[in-house]
Design a protein around this motif. Structure first.
Motif, mmCIF file in Angstrom:
data_model
loop_
_atom_site.group_PDB
_atom_site.id
_atom_site.type_symbol
_atom_site.label_atom_id
_atom_site.label_comp_id
_atom_site.label_asym_id
_atom_site.label_seq_id
_atom_site.Cartn_x
_atom_site.Cartn_y
_atom_site.Cartn_z
ATOM 1 N N UNK A 1 0.821 -1.205 0.000
ATOM 2 C CA UNK A 1 0.000 0.000 0.000
ATOM 3 C C UNK A 1 0.859 1.261 0.000
ATOM 4 N N UNK A 2 1.933 1.270 0.802
ATOM 5 C CA UNK A 2 2.826 2.432 0.866
ATOM 6 C C UNK A 2 3.527 2.644 -0.477
ATOM 7 N N UNK A 3 3.985 1.563 -1.088
ATOM 8 C CA UNK A 3 4.655 1.687 -2.380
ATOM 9 C C UNK A 3 3.687 2.154 -3.462
ATOM 10 N N UNK A 4 2.439 1.726 -3.372
ATOM 11 C CA UNK A 4 1.454 2.162 -4.346
ATOM 12 C C UNK A 4 1.148 3.646 -4.216
ATOM 13 N N UNK A 5 1.146 4.168 -3.015
ATOM 14 C CA UNK A 5 0.934 5.608 -2.830
ATOM 15 C C UNK A 5 2.052 6.396 -3.497
ATOM 16 N N UNK A 6 3.281 5.933 -3.360
ATOM 17 C CA UNK A 6 4.413 6.600 -4.010
ATOM 18 C C UNK A 6 4.290 6.505 -5.527
ATOM 19 N N UNK A 7 3.914 5.340 -5.998
ATOM 20 C CA UNK A 7 3.787 5.145 -7.440
ATOM 21 C C UNK A 7 2.678 6.014 -8.014
ATOM 22 N N UNK A 8 1.564 6.100 -7.310
ATOM 23 C CA UNK A 8 0.438 6.906 -7.780
ATOM 24 C C UNK A 8 0.836 8.372 -7.904
ATOM 25 N N UNK A 9 1.601 8.858 -6.934
ATOM 26 C CA UNK A 9 2.029 10.260 -6.952
ATOM 27 C C UNK A 9 2.987 10.533 -8.100
ATOM 28 N N UNK A 10 3.917 9.626 -8.358
ATOM 29 C CA UNK A 10 4.890 9.902 -9.407
ATOM 30 C C UNK A 10 4.266 9.757 -10.803
ATOM 31 N N UNK A 11 3.310 8.839 -10.958
ATOM 32 C CA UNK A 11 2.631 8.709 -12.237
ATOM 33 C C UNK A 11 1.818 9.975 -12.528
ATOM 34 N N UNK A 12 1.219 10.540 -11.495
ATOM 35 C CA UNK A 12 0.410 11.748 -11.665
ATOM 36 C C UNK A 12 1.248 12.940 -12.097
ATOM 37 N N UNK A 13 2.508 12.998 -11.682
ATOM 38 C CA UNK A 13 3.344 14.145 -12.040
ATOM 39 C C UNK A 13 4.291 13.862 -13.204
ATOM 40 N N UNK A 14 4.273 12.651 -13.727
ATOM 41 C CA UNK A 14 5.178 12.284 -14.819
ATOM 42 C C UNK A 14 4.871 13.104 -16.068
ATOM 43 N N UNK A 15 5.900 13.514 -16.756
ATOM 44 C CA UNK A 15 5.730 14.346 -17.937
ATOM 45 C C UNK A 15 6.368 13.749 -19.190
ATOM 46 N N UNK A 16 7.190 12.721 -19.052
ATOM 47 C CA UNK A 16 7.892 12.151 -20.195
ATOM 48 C C UNK A 16 7.158 10.931 -20.732
ATOM 49 N N UNK A 17 6.699 11.025 -21.974
ATOM 50 C CA UNK A 17 6.019 9.899 -22.602
ATOM 51 C C UNK A 17 7.062 8.945 -23.179
ATOM 52 N N UNK A 18 6.739 7.663 -23.222
ATOM 53 C CA UNK A 18 7.694 6.713 -23.810
ATOM 54 C C UNK A 18 7.848 6.950 -25.304
#
Length: 267
Positions: free
Chosen positions: A245-262
Protein backbone atom coordinates in the motif's frame (compact mmCIF):
# COMPACT_ATOMS: atom_id res chain seq x y z
CA UNK A 1 13.23 -15.65 -20.04
CA UNK A 2 11.13 -14.24 -17.41
CA UNK A 3 9.22 -11.32 -17.23
CA UNK A 4 6.52 -9.67 -15.25
CA UNK A 5 1.27 -3.16 -12.16
CA UNK A 6 -2.43 -1.39 -10.26
CA UNK A 7 -5.51 -3.02 -9.19
CA UNK A 8 -8.92 -1.59 -9.86
CA UNK A 9 -10.55 0.27 -7.04
CA UNK A 10 -11.63 -2.76 -5.06
CA UNK A 11 -10.24 -6.19 -4.41
CA UNK A 12 -13.56 -7.74 -5.37
CA UNK A 13 -13.36 -6.23 -8.85
CA UNK A 14 -9.81 -7.54 -9.18
CA UNK A 15 -10.97 -11.08 -8.50
CA UNK A 16 -13.85 -10.65 -10.85
CA UNK A 17 -11.62 -9.56 -13.69
CA UNK A 18 -10.14 -13.02 -13.36
CA UNK A 19 11.75 -5.04 -15.14
CA UNK A 20 16.28 -4.64 -13.59
CA UNK A 21 16.98 -2.22 -10.80
CA UNK A 22 19.41 -1.88 -7.95
CA UNK A 23 17.04 -0.42 -5.42
CA UNK A 24 17.70 -1.24 -1.80
CA UNK A 25 16.04 -4.10 0.00
CA UNK A 26 12.79 -3.35 1.84
CA UNK A 27 13.02 -3.07 5.61
CA UNK A 28 11.12 -6.32 6.15
CA UNK A 29 11.69 -8.54 3.14
CA UNK A 30 9.39 -11.41 2.35
CA UNK A 31 10.73 -14.90 1.87
CA UNK A 32 12.95 -15.34 -1.19
CA UNK A 33 10.83 -16.41 -4.15
CA UNK A 34 11.30 -19.95 -5.42
CA UNK A 35 12.87 -20.18 -8.85
CA UNK A 36 10.54 -20.59 -11.82
CA UNK A 37 12.76 -21.11 -14.86
CA UNK A 38 10.01 -20.05 -17.25
CA UNK A 39 10.17 -16.59 -15.73
CA UNK A 40 13.84 -16.25 -14.82
CA UNK A 41 15.88 -18.11 -17.43
CA UNK A 42 17.43 -14.80 -18.51
CA UNK A 43 16.57 -12.23 -15.79
CA UNK A 44 18.23 -8.92 -15.11
CA UNK A 45 19.77 -9.18 -11.61
CA UNK A 46 17.85 -7.56 -8.79
CA UNK A 47 18.26 -7.23 -5.04
CA UNK A 48 14.52 -6.88 -4.50
CA UNK A 49 12.19 -9.38 -2.88
CA UNK A 50 8.44 -9.78 -3.26
CA UNK A 51 5.80 -8.63 -0.82
CA UNK A 52 4.27 -12.00 -0.04
CA UNK A 53 5.64 -14.88 1.99
CA UNK A 54 5.44 -18.46 0.80
CA UNK A 55 2.01 -19.90 1.52
CA UNK A 56 0.20 -16.56 1.49
CA UNK A 57 -2.09 -18.00 -1.20
CA UNK A 58 -2.81 -21.69 -1.75
CA UNK A 59 -2.81 -21.64 -5.54
CA UNK A 60 -3.02 -25.40 -5.75
CA UNK A 61 -6.33 -25.47 -3.91
CA UNK A 62 -7.67 -22.32 -5.54
CA UNK A 63 -7.13 -23.51 -9.10
CA UNK A 64 -7.71 -27.22 -8.86
CA UNK A 65 -6.19 -29.52 -11.48
CA UNK A 66 -5.83 -28.72 -15.18
CA UNK A 67 -8.18 -30.43 -17.65
CA UNK A 68 -7.49 -34.10 -18.27
CA UNK A 69 -6.09 -34.65 -21.78
CA UNK A 70 -9.08 -36.75 -22.85
CA UNK A 71 -11.72 -34.35 -21.44
CA UNK A 72 -13.53 -31.90 -23.71
CA UNK A 73 -11.51 -29.00 -22.31
CA UNK A 74 -8.29 -30.95 -22.64
CA UNK A 75 -9.07 -31.78 -26.24
CA UNK A 76 -9.95 -28.13 -26.90
CA UNK A 77 -6.61 -27.06 -25.40
CA UNK A 78 -4.75 -29.40 -27.73
CA UNK A 79 -6.81 -28.31 -30.74
CA UNK A 80 -5.92 -24.68 -30.01
CA UNK A 81 -2.23 -25.56 -29.90
CA UNK A 82 -2.44 -27.28 -33.27
CA UNK A 83 -4.53 -24.47 -34.79
CA UNK A 84 -2.14 -21.71 -33.71
CA UNK A 85 0.91 -23.39 -35.29
CA UNK A 86 -0.41 -22.03 -38.60
CA UNK A 87 0.22 -18.47 -37.33
CA UNK A 88 3.99 -18.77 -37.72
CA UNK A 89 5.29 -15.70 -39.58
CA UNK A 90 2.08 -13.70 -39.08
CA UNK A 91 1.73 -10.32 -37.39
CA UNK A 92 0.14 -12.02 -34.38
CA UNK A 93 3.13 -14.36 -34.14
CA UNK A 94 5.46 -11.34 -34.11
CA UNK A 95 3.34 -9.72 -31.41
CA UNK A 96 3.57 -12.86 -29.33
CA UNK A 97 7.36 -12.59 -29.42
CA UNK A 98 7.13 -9.03 -28.08
CA UNK A 99 4.67 -10.06 -25.38
CA UNK A 100 7.01 -12.85 -24.31
CA UNK A 101 9.77 -10.33 -23.55
CA UNK A 102 9.00 -9.39 -19.96
CA UNK A 103 12.54 -8.79 -18.69
CA UNK A 104 13.83 -7.19 -21.87
CA UNK A 105 11.04 -4.63 -21.71
CA UNK A 106 8.93 -5.57 -24.72
CA UNK A 107 5.80 -6.20 -22.70
CA UNK A 108 6.49 -3.40 -20.21
CA UNK A 109 6.88 -0.90 -23.06
CA UNK A 110 3.37 -1.67 -24.22
CA UNK A 111 1.91 -0.80 -20.82
CA UNK A 112 3.90 2.44 -20.81
CA UNK A 113 2.59 3.33 -24.25
CA UNK A 114 -1.00 2.82 -23.12
CA UNK A 115 -0.38 5.04 -20.09
CA UNK A 116 1.56 7.68 -22.01
CA UNK A 117 4.14 7.57 -19.23
CA UNK A 118 7.61 6.05 -19.38
CA UNK A 119 8.06 3.25 -16.84
CA UNK A 120 11.74 3.39 -15.95
CA UNK A 121 14.17 3.89 -13.07
CA UNK A 122 14.62 7.59 -13.88
CA UNK A 123 11.08 8.97 -14.07
CA UNK A 124 8.94 6.36 -12.32
CA UNK A 125 11.23 4.34 -10.00
CA UNK A 126 8.51 3.61 -7.45
CA UNK A 127 6.19 2.25 -10.12
CA UNK A 128 8.95 0.10 -11.58
CA UNK A 129 9.78 -1.15 -8.10
CA UNK A 130 6.20 -2.29 -7.52
CA UNK A 131 6.13 -4.12 -10.85
CA UNK A 132 9.44 -5.85 -10.15
CA UNK A 133 8.41 -6.91 -6.66
CA UNK A 134 5.06 -8.33 -7.70
CA UNK A 135 6.76 -10.28 -10.49
CA UNK A 136 8.77 -11.95 -7.74
CA UNK A 137 5.49 -12.66 -5.94
CA UNK A 138 4.24 -14.41 -9.07
CA UNK A 139 7.06 -16.92 -8.62
CA UNK A 140 6.23 -17.40 -4.95
CA UNK A 141 2.53 -17.87 -5.56
CA UNK A 142 2.55 -19.68 -8.90
CA UNK A 143 5.36 -22.19 -8.66
CA UNK A 144 3.87 -24.48 -5.99
CA UNK A 145 0.81 -25.13 -8.19
CA UNK A 146 3.04 -25.69 -11.21
CA UNK A 147 5.10 -28.23 -9.32
CA UNK A 148 2.06 -29.94 -7.82
CA UNK A 149 0.13 -30.48 -11.03
CA UNK A 150 3.25 -30.89 -13.23
CA UNK A 151 1.37 -30.52 -16.51
CA UNK A 152 3.66 -30.94 -19.56
CA UNK A 153 3.85 -28.01 -21.95
CA UNK A 154 2.05 -28.46 -25.28
CA UNK A 155 5.21 -28.50 -27.42
CA UNK A 156 7.00 -31.18 -25.38
CA UNK A 157 7.40 -34.21 -27.66
CA UNK A 158 6.18 -32.18 -30.65
CA UNK A 159 8.50 -30.55 -33.21
CA UNK A 160 6.06 -28.00 -34.62
CA UNK A 161 7.21 -24.35 -34.57
CA UNK A 162 7.00 -22.24 -31.40
CA UNK A 163 7.67 -18.50 -31.31
CA UNK A 164 10.59 -18.67 -28.82
CA UNK A 165 13.79 -20.74 -28.85
CA UNK A 166 13.41 -24.22 -27.41
CA UNK A 167 15.33 -24.62 -24.17
CA UNK A 168 15.98 -27.55 -21.87
CA UNK A 169 13.95 -26.11 -18.98
CA UNK A 170 10.79 -26.30 -21.05
CA UNK A 171 10.78 -30.07 -20.59
CA UNK A 172 10.74 -29.85 -16.79
CA UNK A 173 9.01 -26.53 -16.02
CA UNK A 174 5.31 -27.24 -15.85
CA UNK A 175 2.66 -25.55 -17.97
CA UNK A 176 -0.14 -24.89 -15.45
CA UNK A 177 -0.63 -22.10 -14.46
CA UNK A 178 1.12 -19.76 -16.89
CA UNK A 179 3.54 -17.43 -15.08
CA UNK A 180 3.65 -15.01 -18.02
CA UNK A 181 -0.14 -14.75 -18.09
CA UNK A 182 -0.17 -14.26 -14.33
CA UNK A 183 2.44 -11.49 -14.49
CA UNK A 184 0.78 -9.76 -17.42
CA UNK A 185 -2.59 -9.67 -15.66
CA UNK A 186 -1.12 -8.56 -12.33
CA UNK A 187 0.77 -5.72 -14.02
CA UNK A 188 -2.35 -4.66 -15.91
CA UNK A 189 -4.52 -4.58 -12.77
CA UNK A 190 -1.95 -2.65 -10.76
CA UNK A 191 -1.23 -0.10 -13.49
CA UNK A 192 -4.96 0.36 -14.04
CA UNK A 193 -5.30 1.27 -10.39
CA UNK A 194 -2.54 3.87 -10.80
CA UNK A 195 -4.19 5.31 -13.92
CA UNK A 196 -7.91 4.37 -14.00
CA UNK A 197 -8.59 6.41 -17.14
CA UNK A 198 -6.38 3.98 -19.08
CA UNK A 199 -7.93 0.79 -17.72
CA UNK A 200 -9.27 -0.53 -21.03
CA UNK A 201 -5.95 -0.26 -22.83
CA UNK A 202 -3.94 -1.64 -19.94
CA UNK A 203 -6.17 -4.67 -19.51
CA UNK A 204 -5.99 -5.25 -23.26
CA UNK A 205 -2.19 -5.44 -22.98
CA UNK A 206 -2.46 -7.77 -20.02
CA UNK A 207 -4.83 -10.01 -21.96
CA UNK A 208 -2.52 -10.04 -24.97
CA UNK A 209 0.47 -11.06 -22.85
CA UNK A 210 -1.46 -14.09 -21.68
CA UNK A 211 -3.05 -14.99 -25.01
CA UNK A 212 0.36 -14.82 -26.67
CA UNK A 213 1.53 -17.82 -24.66
CA UNK A 214 -0.90 -20.00 -26.58
CA UNK A 215 0.07 -18.32 -29.87
CA UNK A 216 3.70 -19.11 -29.05
CA UNK A 217 2.80 -22.72 -28.36
CA UNK A 218 4.28 -22.85 -24.86
CA UNK A 219 1.00 -22.90 -22.90
CA UNK A 220 -2.53 -24.17 -23.25
CA UNK A 221 -5.50 -21.77 -22.97
CA UNK A 222 -6.48 -23.27 -19.61
CA UNK A 223 -2.95 -22.52 -18.30
CA UNK A 224 -3.51 -18.89 -19.23
CA UNK A 225 -6.93 -18.74 -17.60
CA UNK A 226 -5.46 -20.23 -14.43
CA UNK A 227 -2.64 -17.67 -14.46
CA UNK A 228 -5.10 -14.78 -14.63
CA UNK A 229 -7.27 -16.21 -11.87
CA UNK A 230 -4.31 -16.70 -9.56
CA UNK A 231 -2.94 -13.27 -10.50
CA UNK A 232 -6.21 -11.56 -9.57
CA UNK A 233 -6.27 -13.39 -6.24
CA UNK A 234 -2.68 -12.30 -5.64
CA UNK A 235 -3.46 -8.63 -6.28
CA UNK A 236 -6.42 -8.79 -3.92
CA UNK A 237 -4.13 -10.27 -1.26
CA UNK A 238 -1.46 -7.62 -1.88
CA UNK A 239 -3.98 -4.92 -1.02
CA UNK A 240 -3.91 -6.12 2.57
CA UNK A 241 -0.13 -5.65 2.77
CA UNK A 242 0.92 -2.29 4.33
CA UNK A 243 4.23 -2.23 2.47
CA UNK A 244 2.49 -2.72 -0.86
CA UNK A 245 0.00 0.00 0.00
CA UNK A 246 2.83 2.43 0.87
CA UNK A 247 4.66 1.69 -2.38
CA UNK A 248 1.45 2.16 -4.35
CA UNK A 249 0.93 5.61 -2.83
CA UNK A 250 4.41 6.60 -4.01
CA UNK A 251 3.79 5.14 -7.44
CA UNK A 252 0.44 6.91 -7.78
CA UNK A 253 2.03 10.26 -6.95
CA UNK A 254 4.89 9.90 -9.41
CA UNK A 255 2.63 8.71 -12.24
CA UNK A 256 0.41 11.75 -11.66
CA UNK A 257 3.34 14.14 -12.04
CA UNK A 258 5.18 12.28 -14.82
CA UNK A 259 5.73 14.35 -17.94
CA UNK A 260 7.89 12.15 -20.19
CA UNK A 261 6.02 9.90 -22.60
CA UNK A 262 7.69 6.71 -23.81
CA UNK A 263 9.28 6.87 -27.24
CA UNK A 264 8.57 4.52 -30.13
CA UNK A 265 4.92 3.90 -29.35
CA UNK A 266 3.67 4.42 -32.87
CA UNK A 267 0.50 6.23 -33.85
Amino acid sequence: MFRTPKLLASAALAVALAACSSLTLPNTPAAVAPVDESLVAHPIPTTLTGYLAAGAIDGTALLGPPPAPDSLRGQADRARYLETRSLEGSARWAQAKVDNDLWGGGALKQYACKMGVAIDARQTPSTLRVLERVELDVRTVGKPAKDHYNRPRPMVGDDRAICVPREAWMKTNASYPSGHAMTGWVWALILAELMPAKTDGLLAVGKSVGDSRAICGVHYPSDIEAGRTLGAAMVATLHGDPEFQADMRKARAEVARARTAPSGCGA
